[in-house]
Enzyme design. Structure first.
Site, PDB file in Angstrom:
ATOM      1  N   HIS A  70      40.602  40.600  33.609  1.00 35.04           N
ATOM      2  CA  HIS A  70      41.159  39.330  34.106  1.00 35.04           C
ATOM      3  C   HIS A  70      42.673  39.391  33.986  1.00 35.04           C
ATOM      4  O   HIS A  70      43.206  39.963  33.032  1.00 35.04           O
ATOM      5  CB  HIS A  70      40.622  38.150  33.285  1.00 35.04           C
ATOM      6  CG  HIS A  70      40.771  36.833  33.963  1.00 35.04           C
ATOM      7  ND1 HIS A  70      41.945  36.123  33.938  1.00 35.04           N
ATOM      8  CD2 HIS A  70      39.909  36.123  34.726  1.00 35.04           C
ATOM      9  CE1 HIS A  70      41.791  35.010  34.632  1.00 35.04           C
ATOM     10  NE2 HIS A  70      40.574  34.979  35.126  1.00 35.04           N
TER      11      HIS A  70
ATOM     12  N   ASP B 245      32.437  35.931  36.137  1.00 26.64           N
ATOM     13  CA  ASP B 245      31.498  36.440  37.146  1.00 26.64           C
ATOM     14  C   ASP B 245      30.445  37.378  36.587  1.00 26.64           C
ATOM     15  O   ASP B 245      29.511  37.752  37.299  1.00 26.64           O
ATOM     16  CB  ASP B 245      32.291  37.162  38.249  1.00 26.64           C
ATOM     17  CG  ASP B 245      33.151  36.183  39.027  1.00 26.64           C
ATOM     18  OD1 ASP B 245      34.359  36.409  39.136  1.00 26.64           O
ATOM     19  OD2 ASP B 245      32.595  35.169  39.492  1.00 26.64           O
TER      20      ASP B 245
HETATM   21  C1  SDX Z   1      37.996  35.609  38.964  1.00 26.86           C
HETATM   22  O1  SDX Z   1      42.769  34.408  38.255  1.00 26.86           O
HETATM   23  C2  SDX Z   1      41.673  33.721  37.910  1.00 26.86           C
HETATM   24  O2  SDX Z   1      41.741  32.799  37.121  1.00 26.86           O
HETATM   25  C3  SDX Z   1      40.389  34.175  38.582  1.00 26.86           C
HETATM   26  C4  SDX Z   1      39.100  33.517  38.111  1.00 26.86           C
HETATM   27  C5  SDX Z   1      39.047  32.035  38.463  1.00 26.86           C
HETATM   28  O3  SDX Z   1      38.290  31.300  37.795  1.00 26.86           O
HETATM   29  O4  SDX Z   1      39.709  31.636  39.453  1.00 26.86           O
HETATM   30  O5  SDX Z   1      38.965  33.683  36.718  1.00 26.86           O
HETATM   31  C6  SDX Z   1      37.870  34.138  38.794  1.00 26.86           C
HETATM   32  O6  SDX Z   1      38.472  36.042  39.976  1.00 26.86           O
HETATM   33  C7  SDX Z   1      37.578  36.524  37.840  1.00 26.86           C
HETATM   34  C8  SDX Z   1      37.871  38.031  38.134  1.00 26.86           C
HETATM   35  C9  SDX Z   1      36.734  38.559  38.999  1.00 26.86           C
HETATM   36  N1  SDX Z   1      37.036  39.970  39.447  1.00 26.86           N
HETATM   37  C10 SDX Z   1      36.377  41.010  38.937  1.00 26.86           C
HETATM   38  O7  SDX Z   1      35.554  40.956  38.040  1.00 26.86           O
HETATM   39  C11 SDX Z   1      36.709  42.337  39.631  1.00 26.86           C
HETATM   40  C12 SDX Z   1      36.936  43.439  38.568  1.00 26.86           C
HETATM   41  N2  SDX Z   1      38.161  43.140  37.851  1.00 26.86           N
HETATM   42  C13 SDX Z   1      39.388  43.815  38.289  1.00 26.86           C
HETATM   43  O8  SDX Z   1      39.465  43.978  39.673  1.00 26.86           O
HETATM   44  C14 SDX Z   1      40.625  43.232  37.606  1.00 26.86           C
HETATM   45  O9  SDX Z   1      40.331  43.147  36.283  1.00 26.86           O
HETATM   46  C15 SDX Z   1      41.197  41.903  38.084  1.00 26.86           C
HETATM   47  C16 SDX Z   1      41.465  41.895  39.541  1.00 26.86           C
HETATM   48  C17 SDX Z   1      40.285  40.769  37.742  1.00 26.86           C
HETATM   49  C18 SDX Z   1      42.523  41.708  37.345  1.00 26.86           C
HETATM   50  O10 SDX Z   1      43.370  42.703  37.764  1.00 26.86           O
HETATM   51  P1  SDX Z   1      44.889  42.825  37.221  1.00 26.86           P
HETATM   52  O11 SDX Z   1      45.237  41.697  36.329  1.00 26.86           O
HETATM   53  O12 SDX Z   1      45.765  43.079  38.397  1.00 26.86           O
HETATM   54  O13 SDX Z   1      44.826  44.045  36.270  1.00 26.86           O
HETATM   55  P2  SDX Z   1      45.052  45.542  36.741  1.00 26.86           P
HETATM   56  O14 SDX Z   1      44.268  45.819  37.990  1.00 26.86           O
HETATM   57  O15 SDX Z   1      46.529  45.816  36.737  1.00 26.86           O
HETATM   58  O16 SDX Z   1      44.331  46.329  35.541  1.00 26.86           O
HETATM   59  C19 SDX Z   1      45.056  46.754  34.411  1.00 26.86           C
HETATM   60  C20 SDX Z   1      44.371  48.065  34.017  1.00 26.86           C
HETATM   61  C21 SDX Z   1      44.373  49.095  35.154  1.00 26.86           C
HETATM   62  O17 SDX Z   1      44.300  50.380  34.527  1.00 26.86           O
HETATM   63  P3  SDX Z   1      45.718  51.216  34.298  1.00 26.86           P
HETATM   64  O18 SDX Z   1      46.419  51.274  35.625  1.00 26.86           O
HETATM   65  O19 SDX Z   1      46.489  50.419  33.262  1.00 26.86           O
HETATM   66  O20 SDX Z   1      45.274  52.555  33.781  1.00 26.86           O
HETATM   67  O21 SDX Z   1      42.991  47.804  33.729  1.00 26.86           O
HETATM   68  C22 SDX Z   1      42.173  48.512  34.656  1.00 26.86           C
HETATM   69  C23 SDX Z   1      43.054  48.860  35.847  1.00 26.86           C
HETATM   70  O22 SDX Z   1      42.574  50.012  36.523  1.00 26.86           O
HETATM   71  N3  SDX Z   1      41.086  47.616  35.050  1.00 26.86           N
HETATM   72  C24 SDX Z   1      39.821  47.978  35.201  1.00 26.86           C
HETATM   73  C25 SDX Z   1      39.120  46.806  35.532  1.00 26.86           C
HETATM   74  N4  SDX Z   1      39.985  45.775  35.581  1.00 26.86           N
HETATM   75  C26 SDX Z   1      41.196  46.287  35.293  1.00 26.86           C
HETATM   76  N5  SDX Z   1      39.218  49.177  35.098  1.00 26.86           N
HETATM   77  C27 SDX Z   1      37.877  49.195  35.314  1.00 26.86           C
HETATM   78  N6  SDX Z   1      37.144  48.117  35.635  1.00 26.86           N
HETATM   79  C28 SDX Z   1      37.727  46.905  35.751  1.00 26.86           C
HETATM   80  N7  SDX Z   1      37.002  45.838  36.075  1.00 26.86           N
END
Ligand code: SDX
Length: 440
Positions: free
Chosen positions: A317, A374
């Site tokens: 998140h 989710d």
């Molecule tokens: C919702 O914003 C809100 O409030 C949203 C929400 C709401 O109520 O409105 O809470 C609802 O959208 C919840 C999120 C649902 N999405 C998912 O579950 C999809 C999977 N999650 C990821 O796509 C990600 O965690 C996000 C999109 C939710 C957040 O992404 P960020 O904040 O841009 O973080 P990032 O992509 O920069 O990740 C930081 C690191 C990265 O690795 P490095 O580059 O540091 O090596 O964490 C890793 C990412 O690759 N990472 C994950 C991951 N989420 C982040 N690696 C594996 N699996 C994951 N799910």
């Protein structure tokens, strides 16, 4: 007092920026809220320095002041108007939370009765709306249908489109909260080839939604109270969440003075993405792809690999770097609902094992990746009988009150300014036009 004057007022807290190349400095006001990080008010920055700020994806940028929702990502705290989500989920109803989000306080019984009456008596949609569905294929994704039919509401309610009239804003808000479940249920019925069920005014909000989704004209339908309670709790947990992507979309659309129905349709489009509200459907599909506990390590490795686009859906998140409190409540509800329904879904045990393994893994621990809202919601929705493709629509049904409340708050600001970010241009320098015969 202008921001420049504020920055120079004697007792004002300021942040001084200095340009190392020229030695120029600028003082910017620091603004403080009830909770959370203080903000540096940068509205004078360009005028005083000729510089923009750059923050792609808005990782450290506040877009507005708001009194509605507060999230402490480090502590895993979510509050609506000062009330903890755990208390609201356990002790209130979605109608109470709608009132709280819209008007700022928990309603008295009389206020709740009047509000609920207003919502109930707006649940029917104009009968012409039925014809919009006929244009879609039966296998269209329900979110594609919702983008279309919610936007189409603008075409019907000309008597509540004056966004500068507080009364018309309130009527639009009530219409949206009331009609979204009806349109969502129609979307589900259309995809199943079943006839639409008209709303019933003798049922509560969650009961009516379940009735419109699962009843058929051929026989009587009694709403299961377990399902109604679970539905109400799911609606509460998804209602609002500060300035997330879809809420920011709604605010930006509203800043151009677009009508509220068009703004909510824009929010639905943004919510659809698998990085946002579309994740609940993606979690179920991921669990089915994993299949069994033996395959969990393989998928954990894939999620960690930079060479593999696979991410653990329902994990991570932008704000929560601790447990998402909503996920905790939904995890507890999973056990309760599946047990009461007598549903034994192996996906729940698989999800819990996946969470256990991930939370022990350094990759997830270092990045503070926890299950989000989710991760467990889809398991409950599946047990309740909803098709996977409807999961994000249900998210939109709930979030409509959050979007509408945030839109209403923005419209109540003394001056509405259109949102218009700038950029850092990195394209080609000016160059002469090349006639067609000189190209290539
Ligand atoms: C919702 O914003 C809100 O409030 C949203 C929400 C709401 O109520 O409105 O809470 C609802 O959208 C919840 C999120 C649902 N999405 C998912 O579950 C999809 C999977 N999650 C990821 O796509 C990600 O965690 C996000 C999109 C939710 C957040 O992404 P960020 O904040 O841009 O973080 P990032 O992509 O920069 O990740 C930081 C690191 C990265 O690795 P490095 O580059 O540091 O090596 O964490 C890793 C990412 O690759 N990472 C994950 C991951 N989420 C982040 N690696 C594996 N699996 C994951 N799910």
């Amino acid at each position: 007092m202008s921001n420049a004057e504020a920055a120079n007022a004697p007792d004002e807290k300021t942040f001084t920026l200095s340009n190392d190349e020229t030695g120029d400095t600028v003082k910017l006001p620091i603004v403080e809220g009830t909770y959370g990080p203080h903000c540096i008010d940068i509205r004078q920055l360009y005028g005083q320095t000729g510089h923009f700020t750059l923050d792609p994806s808005f990782t450290a940028t506040g877009s507005c002041k708001s009194r509605i929702t507060y999230i402490d990502g480090d502590e895993g705290i979510l509050m609506h108007r000062g009330y903890r989500i755990e208390d609201l989920a356990a002790k209130s109803s979605f109608m109470e939370v709608c009132y709280l989000l819209l008007y700022g306080d928990l309603p008295t019984q009389d206020q709740l009765d009047e509000f609920t009456h207003n919502i109930v008596y707006h649940t029917m949609v104009h009968d012409q709306m039925n014809y919009f569905y006929r244009g879609f294929r039966r296998d269209a994704h329900p979110m594609a249908v919702m983008c279309g039919v919610v936007g189409a509401l603008s075409a019907f309610y000309h008597d509540s489109l004056d966004i500068f009239d507080p009364k018309q804003r309130e009527i639009s808000a009530h219409r949206l909260i009331a009609k979204i479940p009806t349109l969502a249920a129609m979307t589900m019925k259309y995809s199943m080839g079943q006839p639409f069920m008209y709303p019933r005014n003798d049922l509560s909000y969650p009961e009516n939604f379940l009735y419109m989704c699962f009843a058929v004209p051929a026989e009587a339908y009694e709403v299961n109270p377990v399902l109604a309670k679970a539905m109400d709790r799911i609606l509460i947990l998804h209602a609002d969440h500060e300035q997330n992507a879809s809420t920011s979309t709604v605010r930006l659309a509203g800043s151009s003075q677009a009508n509220p129905f068009a703004c909510i349709a824009a929010g639905i489009a943004s919510l659809w993405g698998p990085s946002h509200g579309g994740a609940n459907q993606a979690v179920l599909e991921m669990l089915d792809q994993i299949g069994s506990k033996e395959h969990i390590p393989e998928f954990i490795e894939r999620a960690k690999s930079k060479d593999d686009p696979f991410k653990l859906m329902g994990f991570g998140h932008r704000v929560y770097k601790n447990h998402d409190p909503r996920a905790q409540v939904l995890k507890e509800s999973c056990d309760e609902v599946l047990d009461l329904l007598g549903v034994d879904d192996p996906r729940l045990e698989l999800a819990m094992e996946l969470e256990r393994i991930a939370l022990e893994d350094d990759y997830f621990k270092e990045r503070k990746l926890f299950p989000n809202v989710d991760f467990y919601s889809g398991i409950i929705l599946k047990a309740m009988g909803f098709p996977v493709e409807m999961f994000t629509v249900l998210f939109a049904v709930s979030r409509t009150v959050g979007w509408t409340s945030q839109w209403k708050e923005m419209m109540e600001e003394p001056s509405l300014k259109i949102g218009r970010p700038r950029q850092l241009y990195t394209g080609p320098a000016e160059r002469p036009f090349i006639p067609m015969d000189k190209r290539g």
